[in-house]
Design a protein around this motif. Structure first.
Motif, mmCIF file in Angstrom:
data_model
loop_
_atom_site.group_PDB
_atom_site.id
_atom_site.type_symbol
_atom_site.label_atom_id
_atom_site.label_comp_id
_atom_site.label_asym_id
_atom_site.label_seq_id
_atom_site.Cartn_x
_atom_site.Cartn_y
_atom_site.Cartn_z
ATOM 1 N N ASP A 144 57.101 35.928 48.582
ATOM 2 C CA ASP A 144 55.916 36.991 48.521
ATOM 3 C C ASP A 144 56.341 38.824 48.331
ATOM 4 O O ASP A 144 56.476 38.720 49.547
ATOM 5 N N VAL A 148 50.623 42.326 43.533
ATOM 6 C CA VAL A 148 50.467 42.396 42.926
ATOM 7 C C VAL A 148 49.826 43.927 41.526
ATOM 8 O O VAL A 148 48.992 44.054 40.700
ATOM 9 N N ARG A 173 53.772 34.009 45.625
ATOM 10 C CA ARG A 173 52.163 34.565 45.731
ATOM 11 C C ARG A 173 52.520 36.187 45.217
ATOM 12 O O ARG A 173 53.793 36.771 46.270
ATOM 13 N N ARG A 174 51.323 36.935 44.594
ATOM 14 C CA ARG A 174 51.177 38.471 45.183
ATOM 15 C C ARG A 174 52.895 39.144 44.935
ATOM 16 O O ARG A 174 53.259 39.329 45.878
ATOM 17 N N HIS A 203 50.252 31.736 42.543
ATOM 18 C CA HIS A 203 48.907 32.207 42.673
ATOM 19 C C HIS A 203 49.139 33.932 42.761
ATOM 20 O O HIS A 203 49.856 34.214 43.506
ATOM 21 N N ASP A 204 48.196 34.258 42.118
ATOM 22 C CA ASP A 204 48.132 35.701 42.427
ATOM 23 C C ASP A 204 49.202 36.298 41.843
ATOM 24 O O ASP A 204 49.809 37.293 43.112
ATOM 25 N N SER A 464 39.808 40.506 42.363
ATOM 26 C CA SER A 464 41.363 40.698 43.693
ATOM 27 C C SER A 464 41.841 42.158 43.404
ATOM 28 O O SER A 464 42.372 42.568 42.546
ATOM 29 N N GLY A 467 45.941 40.160 45.391
ATOM 30 C CA GLY A 467 45.521 39.353 46.203
ATOM 31 C C GLY A 467 44.718 38.868 47.197
ATOM 32 O O GLY A 467 44.361 37.430 46.968
ATOM 33 N N TRP A 498 40.614 34.019 51.431
ATOM 34 C CA TRP A 498 41.199 33.551 50.957
ATOM 35 C C TRP A 498 40.177 31.914 49.959
ATOM 36 O O TRP A 498 41.038 31.419 51.563
#
Length: 531
Positions: A144, A148, A173-174, A203-204, A464, A467, A498
């Protein structure tokens, strides 16, 4: 008892497994600094790298982890790399790369907690036992970067000749670029075969969710015998899934690819606004039973790689079958006329719904293609056969290029059993969005598009920012340049929690047999997958 005294710390609860395993936890790690072991075997010569069962990643948050020269093992005696003392987290500390693994064969990277296999930690079960909803942060290995922004870094990168490996139960993520980057660039002699990637939660991301196989000029190695299944890849800036240099016996199945190309109004590069990109090269390939939702341009960019010297056998089948596609802002799929001899490309029993032309919002000069499948230019002589069989489509657009009849034969291209029908939307257990949510209202916020023009938003649009999600509240919309993450704009943009991201199909979903495997694919739990 362990059969070796290599363990650097006392046995932990997560290592209270049955049987005797040889375990080594990387010592002298110092979070939050980076863990740099470019030659892991040379770093710890006291370890027998041909007999070690479990390599424990230390707990804590690291700026980066780089482990290279992993050992070559056998299918019957693999090396497992896992978190043991707690969660291993990488990122969020300002570094230009995050988690890199290089070299070796027959190893497994996993964050799964399994006492029987000696992996993971009980406090970080991820989505085990079907606990998909709100599982963010619960995985034993978490990557993480907390941002992003476009560009570097990617989350997990695997290369340097690595082959025959498995990756599972990782959350990514991110990150600014791709969630996963799996390839050894610019080395046509490299081998990357029998790779299994499953049960991950990505994700994201700022760009691709997953980027496997090079899209650069030759020489590049092929991806042979890969299995990619039961993964959640959600909310990506550009392509959700990109797979190039596809070699024989490769399968992508039972994944959920949701909300792709969210940065379609201002991507880092042109033409980076599709959901998936597939590049068959030689040998059989299957893309099946997947859910693909959300695109800036199309659900699929289908481009082959015809490389001199590749073995081309007669009767090769590339099949895109039994998938569910929904919500595109321009058209359905671009299909190049491949020139690989002996290859048949078949699109069969797919369900495709809801193309809403919106591309002119950022490109006033572009025309509505009015097509589900857009065929590449070129004659049909000496090209691979392309078949469209028993597909269902919901929309007034032409199904194949500008054909009035989707069921006919023109040269090497044929249609049979394709039908225009009403296709309902899938229903998820708990996506975090209301049932029936318009996925085309979800995107990455930008002050201006790639033409430099200001971007405004309508009431109900969800954007977004790194994220975090925000919904446009005013009836007259949200003006350009009002950063949703700026608290002074909280009367315009409402912060949302979220999403739960339990994207298994609900029991009442009118569409079935696609997406994640039943429960958590339990057949793959508590044992190594031998391949």
């Amino acid at each position: 008892m362990c059969r070796s005294a290599l363990l650097a710390v006392p046995l932990l609860p997560s290592l209270a497994f049955a049987g005797a395993l040889e375990v080594f936890e990387i010592p002298d790690a110092d979070p939050p600094n980076g863990l740099y072991r470019p030659d892991i075997q040379a770093s710890y010569p006291q370890v027998n790298w041909q007999t070690l069962d479990v390599l424990c990643l230390p707990a804590g948050q690291f700026k980066f982890i780089r482990i290279g020269n992993l050992p070559d093992r056998t299918p019957q005696d693999r090396l497992t790399i896992t978190n043991c003392a707690g969660q291993t987290r990488v990122g969020g500390l300002d570094h230009y790369y995050l988690f890199i693994l290089g070299g070796g064969s027959h190893w497994r990277l996993t964050g799964q907690y399994s006492p029987a296999s000696g992996t993971g930690h009980p406090d970080y079960p991820g989505h085990a036992d079907g606990q998909y909803a709100n599982s963010q942060g619960s995985y034993g290995i978490l990557i993480d970067d907390e941002v992003v922004a476009e560009g570097n870094p990617s989350g997990l990168a695997v290369g340097s000749g690595a082959t025959d490996f498995e990756i599972d139960f990782i959350e990514i993520r991110r990150v600014g670029f791709a969630g996963m980057l799996i390839k050894t660039d610019d080395d046509g002699s490299a081998t990357m075969a029998n790779v299994h990637i499953h049960d991950n939660y990505i994700h994201d991301t700022g760009s691709e969710g997953v980027y496997i196989g090079s899209t650069q000029t030759q020489p590049q190695h092929s991806i042979d015998g890969m299995k990619f299944y039961n993964n959640r890849v959600l909310r990506t800036g550009t392509e959700i899934f990109q797979l190039g240099q596809i070699g024989p016996n490769t399968e992508v199945y039972n994944n959920v690819f949701l909300a792709g190309a969210m940065d379609w109004k201002n991507p880092f590069q042109g033409f980076q606004n599709n959901s998936t990109q597939l590049g068959p090269r030689f040998g059989d390939f299957s893309f099946r039973n997947n859910i693909v939702i959300g695109a800036g341009a199309s659900w699929m960019n289908f481009l082959g790689n015809d490389v001199a010297g590749d073995p081309h056998e007669p009767g090769v089948l590339v099949e895109i079958a039994d998938n569910y596609y929904s919500d595109s802002r321009h058209f359905g799929a671009y299909v190049a006329r491949l020139t690989q001899p002996g290859m048949t490309v078949r699109f069969a029993r797919n369900r495709m719904r809801r193309i809403v032309f919106q591309r002119n919002e950022v490109d006033s000069g572009i025309s509505d293609y009015d097509q589900f499948f857009r065929l590449g230019s070129g004659g049909v002589a000496n090209t691979s056969s392309i078949e469209f069989v028993d597909n269902e489509y919901d929309g007034e657009q032409h199904f194949i290029s500008n054909w009035d009849d989707p069921n006919q034969v023109i040269g090497n291209i044929s249609g049979q059993g394709n039908e225009q029908v009403v296709i309902p939307a899938v229903r998820f257990n708990d996506s975090g969005f209301e049932q029936g949510f318009d996925w085309l209202k979800l995107e990455i916020w930008t002050a201006q598009d790639f033409n430099g023009q200001p971007v405004t938003y309508n009431q109900g649009d969800v954007v977004s920012v790194n994220g975090d999600l925000f919904e446009c509240v005013p009836a007259d919309g949200c003006a350009a340049g009002l950063d949703p993450a700026d608290s002074s704009n909280n009367t315009v943009w409402e912060a949302l929690p979220w999403p739960a991201d339990d994207v298994r199909l609900s029991e009442d979903s009118p569409i079935g047999d696609v997406g994640l495997l039943d429960d958590t694919g339990a057949v793959f739990r508590d044992r190594f997958e031998l391949f």
